[in-house]
Design an enzyme around this catalytic site. Sequence first.
Site, PDB file in Angstrom:
ATOM      1  N   THR A 157       0.894  -1.150   0.000  1.00 31.63           N
ATOM      2  CA  THR A 157       0.000   0.000   0.000  1.00 31.63           C
ATOM      3  C   THR A 157       0.936   1.205   0.000  1.00 31.63           C
ATOM      4  O   THR A 157       2.018   1.140   0.601  1.00 31.63           O
ATOM      5  CB  THR A 157      -0.927   0.043   1.241  1.00 31.63           C
ATOM      6  OG1 THR A 157      -0.124   0.210   2.402  1.00 31.63           O
ATOM      7  CG2 THR A 157      -1.773  -1.216   1.370  1.00 31.63           C
ATOM      8  N   HIS A 158       0.577   2.239  -0.699  1.00 31.77           N
ATOM      9  CA  HIS A 158       1.464   3.406  -0.860  1.00 31.77           C
ATOM     10  C   HIS A 158       2.801   3.020  -1.491  1.00 31.77           C
ATOM     11  O   HIS A 158       3.804   3.680  -1.268  1.00 31.77           O
ATOM     12  CB  HIS A 158       1.724   4.109   0.485  1.00 31.77           C
ATOM     13  CG  HIS A 158       0.491   4.335   1.285  1.00 31.77           C
ATOM     14  ND1 HIS A 158      -0.265   5.471   1.220  1.00 31.77           N
ATOM     15  CD2 HIS A 158      -0.146   3.526   2.179  1.00 31.77           C
ATOM     16  CE1 HIS A 158      -1.295   5.372   2.034  1.00 31.77           C
ATOM     17  NE2 HIS A 158      -1.252   4.195   2.631  1.00 31.77           N
ATOM     18  N   SER A 279      18.182  -1.647 -26.442  1.00 29.47           N
ATOM     19  CA  SER A 279      18.469  -0.230 -26.609  1.00 29.47           C
ATOM     20  C   SER A 279      19.445  -0.059 -27.769  1.00 29.47           C
ATOM     21  O   SER A 279      20.219  -0.954 -28.078  1.00 29.47           O
ATOM     22  CB  SER A 279      19.076   0.315 -25.316  1.00 29.47           C
ATOM     23  OG  SER A 279      19.942   1.393 -25.577  1.00 29.47           O
ATOM     24  N   LYS A 285      20.791  -3.297 -22.012  1.00 30.69           N
ATOM     25  CA  LYS A 285      19.374  -3.050 -21.725  1.00 30.69           C
ATOM     26  C   LYS A 285      18.422  -4.105 -22.288  1.00 30.69           C
ATOM     27  O   LYS A 285      18.625  -4.660 -23.346  1.00 30.69           O
ATOM     28  CB  LYS A 285      18.952  -1.683 -22.313  1.00 30.69           C
ATOM     29  CG  LYS A 285      19.471  -0.488 -21.569  1.00 30.69           C
ATOM     30  CD  LYS A 285      18.953  -0.371 -20.133  1.00 30.69           C
ATOM     31  CE  LYS A 285      17.510   0.059 -20.091  1.00 30.69           C
ATOM     32  NZ  LYS A 285      17.328   1.442 -20.552  1.00 30.69           N
ATOM     33  N   GLU A 292       4.899  -0.722 -21.458  1.00 25.98           N
ATOM     34  CA  GLU A 292       5.028   0.742 -21.579  1.00 25.98           C
ATOM     35  C   GLU A 292       4.095   1.280 -22.660  1.00 25.98           C
ATOM     36  O   GLU A 292       3.453   2.318 -22.495  1.00 25.98           O
ATOM     37  CB  GLU A 292       6.472   1.128 -21.908  1.00 25.98           C
ATOM     38  CG  GLU A 292       7.431   0.926 -20.754  1.00 25.98           C
ATOM     39  CD  GLU A 292       8.866   1.208 -21.177  1.00 25.98           C
ATOM     40  OE1 GLU A 292       9.385   2.256 -20.800  1.00 25.98           O
ATOM     41  OE2 GLU A 292       9.449   0.380 -21.897  1.00 25.98           O
TER      42      GLU A 292
END
Length: 462
Positions: A157-158, A279, A285, A292
Site C-alpha cells: 500500500t502506498h 536499446s 538493456k 510501456e
Amino acid sequence: MTEKQTWSQRFESALHPAIARFNASISFDIELIEYDITGSQAHAKMLAHTGIISHEEGEALFNGLEQVRQEYRQGQFQPGVNAEDVHFAVEKRLTEIAGDVGKKLHTARSRNDQVGTDTRLYLRDQIQQIRQQLRDWQTVLVDIAEKNVETLIPGYTHLQRAQPVSLAHHLLAYFQMAQRDWERLEDVYSRVNISPLGCGALAGTTFPIDRHYTANLLHFDNVYANSLDGVSDRDFAIEFLCAASIIMVHLSRLSEEIILWASEEFRFITLKDSCATGSSIMPQKKNPDVPELVRGKTGRVFGHLQAMLVIMKGLPLAYNKDLQEDKEGIFDSVNTVKACLEAMTILLQEGLEFRHQRLATAVTEDFANATDVADYLAARGVPFREAYNIVGKVVKTSIAAGKLLKDLHLEEWQEIHPAFAADIYEAITPRQVVAARNSYGGTGFLQVRQALINARTQLSVK
Ligand code: ARG
C-alpha cells in the site's frame, strides 16, 4: 475540379477541391462498408416487403449490393475522395451495377439514420470481439494464478511493503477487473443494439416503412422511439468509449506493475526475449516496451472519450456534421483496446517469468508480518490498539538493532509481553501470514483456491 456531388443539382458551382477533401469521410468511414451494405440490404428488403418498391426491384438492389460487397472484398472497388463518404460510394457503385433501380435504394432513408445504423452494427461486432478477447485474457490470468496459489509476493500500500499475498490473489484482482469489463460491455451492448433506421433525416418519413422489420433483419433488440433522438444520439458511443477507457485503466495498472517488477529494484520477473526489446546505445538493456506501450496508449483512448463528450455537448437537435467526428475516435479506441488486450495476453502467457527464488526471499526481508504480531496479541486478549502500539515499538527497536521480527529471541518476545509463546515464530512466517488471512475474499490459501473455482465458473458463462 472534383467530380459532381450527389447533391450538386441544387448548387451553382462545384465544391472547392480542398473543401471536398475537408468534408469527406471516406478515408476512414470505409471501415463501415460491409455494415453499410448489410444495412442497405435490410432496407431494400423492407422497401419491397412494404410494397414501396416491387419485389423484383428489391431483389435487384439486394443482389447489386452483394456484388458491391464482393468487389470490395476482392479489392476491385476502392472509392476515393470524390465519393465523399462510404454511403454515397456504395449507392453510386450499386447504381453503376444495377442501373436505374439503384436510385431507388435511398427511398425513405437518410444518411443520418444510415450512418447511425452502420456505426451500431460495427460497434456491436467489435464489442463481441473485445468480450471474447477479455475472456482469453481472463483465462491466462487464471491459468497462471492456478500455478501460483502458494507463490508469495510482497503486497503493497502506498508502494510500501504492507503484507505478503499469494501471487494468485494478486492476479485474480485483475481477473475481477476484467470480469467487470466483460459485464460492462454486455450492458453497453444493450444500448448499442437499438435501431435508428427509419428515423429518416430527423422527422421520420412519409412512406409506409416498417422499422421493426429492418430491426429484426439486422438483429437489433429494439428501435429508437423518437426519430430526433435516433439520428442524433451518440450515448452508445460515449458509453462504449467509457467502457474501453476502463479496460485501458486496468491494463495500464498491471503494465505499471510489470514495469516495476522487471526493474533491478524489484527483480520479481524476467522478461523473455520474445516480448522485450533492446536499446540502440546501451548494450545491457532489456526494456519492457510492451507494458510501456499499453500504459502510453491508454491516453489515446481517454482522449477519444473526452473528445466524444465535447462533440456532443451543446449540439442542437438533430444531426449535425460534428457527428462525423465520432468515427475516428471509435475506430481507434476499438483497434487500441484490441491490440493492447492481445499484446498483454501474449506477454503474460509467454513473455515473462516470475522469479520464484527472488520472490521467496523478498517476502522474508521486511516487517510485513508486523500486523500478525499485533493480531497474535489481540487474539490473546490484548486490545488491538494496545497491541498495535507495542508492536510499533518493537519495530522501531528492531530497525535500530538491524534485526527483523523473526530474529528476536523468545525471551525478548516475552519481555515485550508475557502472552508471547514459542508459536509466535510460526505465526510470523510469510506462509502463515498469508494462510491466516482466511476471511472471505482474503489472500488465505483456502480463499484463493475457492476464488479460482469461482473464476472458472465465471469463465464458463459465454
Ligand atoms: N459522413 C456522414 C457522417 O459520418 C454521413 C451523414 C451525413 N449526413 C448529412 N446530413 N450530411 O456523419
